[in-house]
Design a protein around this motif. Structure first.
Motif, short mmCIF file in Angstrom:
data_model
loop_
_atom_site.label_atom_id
_atom_site.label_comp_id
_atom_site.label_asym_id
_atom_site.label_seq_id
_atom_site.Cartn_x
_atom_site.Cartn_y
_atom_site.Cartn_z
N PRO A 40 9.45 -5.72 1.96
CA PRO A 40 8.18 -4.99 2.17
C PRO A 40 7.85 -4.09 0.98
N THR A 83 6.04 -2.06 -2.07
CA THR A 83 4.84 -1.24 -2.12
C THR A 83 4.40 -1.03 -3.56
N GLU A 108 -0.87 1.64 -3.97
CA GLU A 108 -1.07 1.91 -2.56
C GLU A 108 -0.70 3.34 -2.17
N ARG A 109 -0.19 4.12 -3.09
CA ARG A 109 0.14 5.52 -2.83
C ARG A 109 -0.89 6.43 -3.51
N LEU A 141 10.51 4.14 -1.67
CA LEU A 141 9.71 2.95 -1.40
C LEU A 141 10.45 1.74 -1.96
N TRP A 142 10.04 0.57 -1.52
CA TRP A 142 10.62 -0.67 -2.04
C TRP A 142 9.80 -1.12 -3.24
N SER A 143 10.45 -1.19 -4.38
CA SER A 143 9.76 -1.59 -5.60
C SER A 143 9.34 -3.06 -5.53
N VAL A 144 8.33 -3.39 -6.31
CA VAL A 144 7.85 -4.77 -6.37
C VAL A 144 8.73 -5.65 -7.26
N THR A 171 2.93 -5.38 -10.74
CA THR A 171 2.12 -4.17 -10.67
C THR A 171 0.76 -4.36 -11.34
N ARG A 192 15.21 -0.38 -3.77
CA ARG A 192 14.72 0.81 -3.07
C ARG A 192 14.81 1.99 -4.03
N TRP A 198 10.66 8.16 -4.35
CA TRP A 198 9.23 8.52 -4.37
C TRP A 198 9.14 10.02 -4.12
#
Length: 354
Positions: free
Chosen positions: A24, A26, A30-31, A67-70, A81, A310, A313
């Motif tokens: 999942p 992020t 989105e932040r 957050l979970w990095s892309v 990104t 992970r 943030w």
């Protein structure tokens, strides 16, 4: 084949790549943030450890979210990104980067597409590859945080004139090389200065400037022996301290201490950024580093392991007290993005990439 080897192959192979896509993740878009600082290669537990001790740039450890990095590697993170889905956000954003992957095509990294890298000025409202002019080949080969902070402050203050409303600044710390342990790293520039090394016979190319082992200090001899061992293994661990921990060449405690010092290096400069930028300042990372979890060390691309994916943030409110007054970097509006391939390659090599 032992369990660690099996786990590593699963985590970094096709299965790992498939699982990586299912996380999942992020995107930073989105932040909510005005200035977002990417602290390259920062583990979540490292950030919380420094926060627990106390640092002016950080809140308490309970406020260090995640957050979970892309991605699990810088080029993979850039690929996801800065993809086509985020073009609208990018057009209003200044990207100030110290990471040389911005100008690499990265065909060798199978988890990246062929649509994004290399990046160009057309991709962003403002695009500044600070590594081109501010890279330092001194005791270690890297870009210190100061020039990135200066550029970010100057761009943020001129945001209206530049037509942007966000600044994304990509620092290279706490990623290796570590300022406190320069002897661990062998940047290509330093190796070139040493030339060809022999065991007492004439140099391979007959050049009078070639050095012999007898001419070297014990420290230089030790460094060359480590370099030779790394090259015998394919060169993968030459500049990567995490792989050297895996191989028993360095202790975990020593590497972790140097890693933490590198984080404190960039956080010290983020204190200055927080004093010179009004708005919401976020701190996160593109990836962490594996220290043996599921057999994974360092940060191979396409890896779903939480220690690598992970990331921290943290959000702080910045207030511009005008404690410094940096100017906009030269050519920030019209940089053409061209650079010699060997220059880019040598800088990636100094960071531990082949």
């Amino acid at each position: 084949m032992d369990f660690a080897t099996v786990s590593e192959k699963l985590a970094t192979g096709r299965l790992g790549g498939a699982l990586s896509r299912l996380l999942p993740a992020t995107p930073v878009w989105e932040r909510e943030w005005d200035v977002c600082c990417i602290l390259d290669g920062c583990r979540l537990d490292l950030m919380r450890e420094v926060a627990a001790v106390g640092h002016d740039a950080l809140p308490g450890p309970e406020a260090v979210d995640s957050l979970w990095s892309v991605g699990s590697q810088s080029a993979e993170w850039m690929d996801r990104t800065f993809g086509p889905a985020h073009r609208a956000e990018m057009a209003r954003t200044a990207y100030v980067t110290g990471n040389p992957f911005s100008s690499q095509s990265c065909e060798h990294i199978l988890v990246t597409s062929d649509e994004v890298l290399p990046l160009s000025a057309d991709d962003f409202g403002v695009f500044h590859e600070a590594w081109r002019d501010e890279w330092v080949d001194d005791e270690i080969s890297t870009i210190p945080p100061g020039s990135l902070t200066d550029a970010a402050i100057a761009v943020w203050r001129e945001r209206e004139a530049l037509g942007i409303d966000r600044v994304l600044v990509h620092y290279m710390q706490p990623h290796a090389p570590f300022r406190s342990q320069p002897g661990w790293f062998f940047g290509s520039a330093d190796i070139e200065h040493w030339g060809q090394f022999t065991d007492g016979d004439d140099g391979a190319n007959g050049d009078d400037e070639d050095l012999e082992l007898a001419d070297l200090s014990p420290e230089e001899r030790e460094a060359l022996e480590a370099l030779a061992e790394a090259e015998d293994d394919g060169g993968d661990s030459m500049n990567d301290p995490w792989l050297r921990v895996r191989d028993g060449d360095l202790s975990f405690e020593a590497v972790w201490g140097a890693y933490r010092d590198n984080l404190e290096w960039v956080l010290d400069d983020l204190t200055r950024l927080l004093e010179n930028c009004d708005g919401r300042v976020a701190m996160t990372s593109d990836h962490g580093n594996g220290v043996g979890e599921f057999g994974v060390w360092s940060h191979p691309p396409g890896t779903p392991v939480p220690a690598v994916r992970r990331v921290p943030w943290v959000v702080r409110e910045g207030r511009d007290r005008e404690t410094c007054d940096p100017g906009l970097p030269d050519g920030i509006r019209d940089r053409d993005g061209n650079a010699a391939g060997d220059e880019i390659g040598s800088r990636l090599e100094a960071l531990g990439y082949k």
